[in-house]
Design a protein around this motif. Structure first.
Motif, PDB file in Angstrom:
ATOM      1  N   ASP A  52       0.807  -1.221   0.000  1.00 55.21           N
ATOM      2  CA  ASP A  52       0.000   0.000   0.000  1.00 55.21           C
ATOM      3  C   ASP A  52       0.842   1.275   0.000  1.00 55.21           C
ATOM      4  O   ASP A  52       0.493   2.253  -0.642  1.00 55.21           O
ATOM      5  CB  ASP A  52      -0.958   0.029   1.201  1.00 55.21           C
ATOM      6  CG  ASP A  52      -2.204  -0.810   0.980  1.00 55.21           C
ATOM      7  OD1 ASP A  52      -2.357  -1.404  -0.109  1.00 55.21           O
ATOM      8  OD2 ASP A  52      -3.030  -0.860   1.918  1.00 55.21           O
ATOM      9  N   GLY A  53       1.953   1.270   0.713  1.00 58.52           N
ATOM     10  CA  GLY A  53       2.798   2.465   0.793  1.00 58.52           C
ATOM     11  C   GLY A  53       3.591   2.739  -0.467  1.00 58.52           C
ATOM     12  O   GLY A  53       3.981   3.883  -0.720  1.00 58.52           O
ATOM     13  N   ASN A  54       3.834   1.726  -1.266  1.00 66.49           N
ATOM     14  CA  ASN A  54       4.599   1.872  -2.501  1.00 66.49           C
ATOM     15  C   ASN A  54       4.032   0.907  -3.543  1.00 66.49           C
ATOM     16  O   ASN A  54       4.643  -0.120  -3.853  1.00 66.49           O
ATOM     17  CB  ASN A  54       6.081   1.592  -2.240  1.00 66.49           C
ATOM     18  CG  ASN A  54       6.935   1.891  -3.451  1.00 66.49           C
ATOM     19  OD1 ASN A  54       6.558   2.683  -4.309  1.00 66.49           O
ATOM     20  ND2 ASN A  54       8.088   1.241  -3.539  1.00 66.49           N
ATOM     21  N   PRO A  55       2.860   1.242  -4.100  1.00 63.90           N
ATOM     22  CA  PRO A  55       2.213   0.311  -5.034  1.00 63.90           C
ATOM     23  C   PRO A  55       2.998   0.177  -6.335  1.00 63.90           C
ATOM     24  O   PRO A  55       3.661   1.123  -6.772  1.00 63.90           O
ATOM     25  CB  PRO A  55       0.841   0.935  -5.285  1.00 63.90           C
ATOM     26  CG  PRO A  55       0.972   2.360  -4.900  1.00 63.90           C
ATOM     27  CD  PRO A  55       2.068   2.452  -3.885  1.00 63.90           C
ATOM     28  N   ASP A  92      -9.907  -4.021  -5.261  1.00 59.89           N
ATOM     29  CA  ASP A  92      -9.125  -3.916  -4.031  1.00 59.89           C
ATOM     30  C   ASP A  92      -7.930  -2.986  -4.206  1.00 59.89           C
ATOM     31  O   ASP A  92      -7.680  -2.115  -3.362  1.00 59.89           O
ATOM     32  CB  ASP A  92      -8.653  -5.298  -3.571  1.00 59.89           C
ATOM     33  CG  ASP A  92      -9.795  -6.170  -3.058  1.00 59.89           C
ATOM     34  OD1 ASP A  92     -10.904  -5.641  -2.818  1.00 59.89           O
ATOM     35  OD2 ASP A  92      -9.580  -7.386  -2.928  1.00 59.89           O
ATOM     36  N   HIS A  93      -7.190  -3.145  -5.287  1.00 61.63           N
ATOM     37  CA  HIS A  93      -6.022  -2.286  -5.521  1.00 61.63           C
ATOM     38  C   HIS A  93      -6.404  -0.811  -5.544  1.00 61.63           C
ATOM     39  O   HIS A  93      -5.749   0.016  -4.897  1.00 61.63           O
ATOM     40  CB  HIS A  93      -5.346  -2.642  -6.848  1.00 61.63           C
ATOM     41  CG  HIS A  93      -4.312  -3.704  -6.746  1.00 61.63           C
ATOM     42  ND1 HIS A  93      -3.181  -3.603  -5.969  1.00 61.63           N
ATOM     43  CD2 HIS A  93      -4.225  -4.919  -7.358  1.00 61.63           C
ATOM     44  CE1 HIS A  93      -2.444  -4.679  -6.094  1.00 61.63           C
ATOM     45  NE2 HIS A  93      -3.058  -5.503  -6.925  1.00 61.63           N
ATOM     46  N   ALA A  94      -7.435  -0.467  -6.295  1.00 63.25           N
ATOM     47  CA  ALA A  94      -7.782   0.951  -6.472  1.00 63.25           C
ATOM     48  C   ALA A  94      -8.474   1.540  -5.251  1.00 63.25           C
ATOM     49  O   ALA A  94      -8.638   2.757  -5.168  1.00 63.25           O
ATOM     50  CB  ALA A  94      -8.640   1.129  -7.716  1.00 63.25           C
ATOM     51  N   SER A  95      -8.866   0.708  -4.302  1.00 64.65           N
ATOM     52  CA  SER A  95      -9.522   1.213  -3.097  1.00 64.65           C
ATOM     53  C   SER A  95      -8.558   1.432  -1.936  1.00 64.65           C
ATOM     54  O   SER A  95      -8.961   1.920  -0.888  1.00 64.65           O
ATOM     55  CB  SER A  95     -10.617   0.236  -2.645  1.00 64.65           C
ATOM     56  OG  SER A  95     -10.045  -0.948  -2.129  1.00 64.65           O
ATOM     57  N   ARG A  96      -7.315   1.093  -2.118  1.00 64.19           N
ATOM     58  CA  ARG A  96      -6.347   1.107  -1.029  1.00 64.19           C
ATOM     59  C   ARG A  96      -5.255   2.140  -1.259  1.00 64.19           C
ATOM     60  O   ARG A  96      -5.016   2.532  -2.385  1.00 64.19           O
ATOM     61  CB  ARG A  96      -5.725  -0.290  -0.893  1.00 64.19           C
ATOM     62  CG  ARG A  96      -6.723  -1.400  -0.672  1.00 64.19           C
ATOM     63  CD  ARG A  96      -7.494  -1.309   0.578  1.00 64.19           C
ATOM     64  NE  ARG A  96      -6.572  -1.395   1.699  1.00 64.19           N
ATOM     65  CZ  ARG A  96      -6.930  -1.458   2.957  1.00 64.19           C
ATOM     66  NH1 ARG A  96      -8.180  -1.449   3.276  1.00 64.19           N
ATOM     67  NH2 ARG A  96      -6.044  -1.522   3.912  1.00 64.19           N
TER      68      ARG A  96
END
Length: 185
Positions: A52-55, A92-96
């Motif tokens: 999450d901090g560095n996608p 999930d990816h775009a919501s985080r």
């Protein structure tokens, strides 16, 4: 606003996907000032909260494309009575990370086609539950649960049945109004 960019998320990776064809057909029914762009989700790694901090770059690209859209169209098949894993992964990816969802506030439409008699009804219900949580105002009516038949859709996204074409055009008209109303908020 004079132009509206709609991010299209097709929940199938299959090259000859019925849902990809449906997405093309709907894009061809859009009025002037609306562009429909299919987003790439096949290169997203499995969601891992540790990132999450560095996608990864594909995740950053996806979130940026959603952020720059005035609306989102989800076109989903139904796999095992729910949405495909690749679609859930993209959501999930775009919501985080939490509090930084690219989906929040984006007006959404949900459609789908399958060979089954109930179309994609159950997958769409699962997806609608997720979109409600993600704070996406989602067009409720009319619902589009298409069952594929020979000649319904061709490879270029043309609809072969007039009654289906008219129905989808009425859906598009409602969706366009939905986006105009909610994108202005």
């Amino acid at each position: 606003m004079d132009t509206y960019r709609i991010a299209v998320v097709v929940g199938s990776l299959r090259k000859d996907s019925l849902n990809r064809r449906l997405a093309l057909a709907l894009a061809g029914m859009a009025p002037q000032g609306f562009t429909f762009e299919q987003l790439r989700i096949d290169d997203l790694p499995p969601y891992n909260q540790d990132n999450d901090g560095n996608p990864p770059e594909p995740v950053r690209r996806l979130k940026n494309e959603i952020a720059n859209a005035q609306g989102v169209l989800f076109v989903t098949p139904e796999y095992n009575r729910s949405i495909p894993g690749v679609l859930k992964n993209a959501i999930d990816h775009a919501s985080r990370p939490y509090g930084q969802s690219a989906w929040a506030g984006k007006p959404a439409g949900v459609v789908g086609i399958s060979i089954g008699q109930i179309g994609t009804a159950i997958a769409q219900q699962h997806l609608r539950n997720m979109l409600a949580y993600l704070d996406m105002p989602t067009l409720g009516q009319p619902e589009v649960f298409l069952q594929n038949h020979e000649g319904l859709l061709d490879d270029k996204g043309q609809i072969g049945k007039d009654s289906t074409k008219q129905f989808l055009q009425s859906w598009m008209d409602r969706y366009v109004e939905w986006v105009r109303r909610h994108a202005a908020m």
